[in-house]
Design a protein around this motif. Structure first.
Motif: not given
Ligand SMILES: Nc1ncnc2c1ncn2[C@@H]1O[C@H](COP(=O)(O)OP(=O)(O)OP(=O)(O)O)[C@@H](O)[C@H]1O
Ligand SMILES: [Mg+2]
Length: 273
Positions: A44, A86-88, A156, A160
């Motif tokens: 990341t 990475q995290n919505l 989920y 995404k």
């Protein structure tokens, strides 16, 4: 093939933590390039250096031959570098359509979200054009049935996909995907993998993908780079990288040789030898 992105000697430190150490690589236009490595390897972090969220402690980044090291994330987005997180990072109370529209905000001359001169300045005409583009992406990602739904109410896997739609709405030439399939079931992963291949092949976007699912990575990547403790330990076509002993040791947790004290060897180990 022309170079899309070149990362040259990038290091990144957070206080005493060395997130990245002297990482260099280049990605060609049209490539689907994956970055793999254990948790905390710096995946990341390198994507954040490319998008402009983090400024490298050392090193330089070039996009289409231009030094972008000093540019803000917005300036990089305007040059055609898009990303997912990475995290919505969706607006949960907004509709799918509006979330995707937000992805185009840097392309809006008249900002329809804040513009008070909406009806007077031609903003409405501009918005209609943007909506047409957004509809194209909605069609491509099969989001028609949920276009009016509130993002926060979706599964989920669908969220995404909406995030991917938002990143595509920027019409990037280079798209950075940070674990686009994390937390998905098998079918959702298959769908997502297909969309990524299609946006690479049909839309011609260059793709940088961070992904833990080795099956998907090996299936769809043109090339793979492996990070471990902030350092590049391998780079190449999927088969070569998978066979690399360093990679097997660092990432797949395999031992080069089994170190067993002969005095401790159990009968089972002896018979297996
Ligand atoms: N903003 C930050 N502040 C301090 N340390 C950070 C920050 N971002 C990352 N790090 C540290 O840098 C290292 C690399 O983190 P990074 O998030 O890039 O790893 P990663 O490969 O993406 O891991 P994961 O697979 O868990 O997502 C880690 O030790 C992490 O704790
Ligand atoms: Mg990460």
């Amino acid at each position: 093939m022309a170079t899309s992105l070149e990362v040259r000697g990038v290091s990144l430190r957070f206080g005493g933590v060395r997130a990245l150490t002297d990482v260099s690589f280049a990605i060609r236009e049209g490539e689907l390039f994956s970055i793999i490595g254990p948790n905390g390897a710096g995946k990341t972090s390198i994507v954040n250096c490319i998008s402009g969220r983090y400024k490298p402690t050392e090193g330089q980044l070039f996009y289409q031959g231009r030094d972008i090291t000093g540019l803000t994330p917005n300036a990089r987005a305007s040059l055609g570098i898009g990303r997912t997180f990475q995290n919505l990072a969706l607006f949960h109370h907004m509709s799918v359509l509006d979330n995707i529209m937000v992805g185009r905000h840097h392309l809006l001359k008249n900002n329809f979200l804040t513009g008070s001169l909406y009806w007077l300045t031609g903003a409405r005409k501009e918005e209609l054009e943007h909506r047409r583009k957004v509809e194209e992406i909605i069609d491509f990602l099969d989001l028609q049935s949920v276009r009016k739904a509130t993002a926060g109410t979706l599964s989920y896997g669908l969220r995404k996909r909406v995030e991917l739609a938002r990143a595509m709405a920027l019409e990037p030439r280079l798209i950075l995907l940070d674990e686009p399939m994390a937390g998905m079931n098998f079918e959702e992963k298959e769908d997502m993998a297909r969309y990524i291949v299609d946006l690479n092949e049909e839309f011609g976007m260059t793709v940088v993908m961070i992904e833990h699912d080795m099956g998907v990575v090996m299936d769809i990547s043109h090339r793979v780079m492996v990070l471990d403790f902030g350092k590049k330990i391998a780079e190449g076509d999927p088969g070569t990288v998978l066979a690399d002993p360093h990679v097997r040791r660092a990432y797949l947790g395999e031992e080069d040789e089994v170190l067993v004290d002969p005095d401790d060897a159990s009968p089972a180990q002896e018979s297996a030898a």
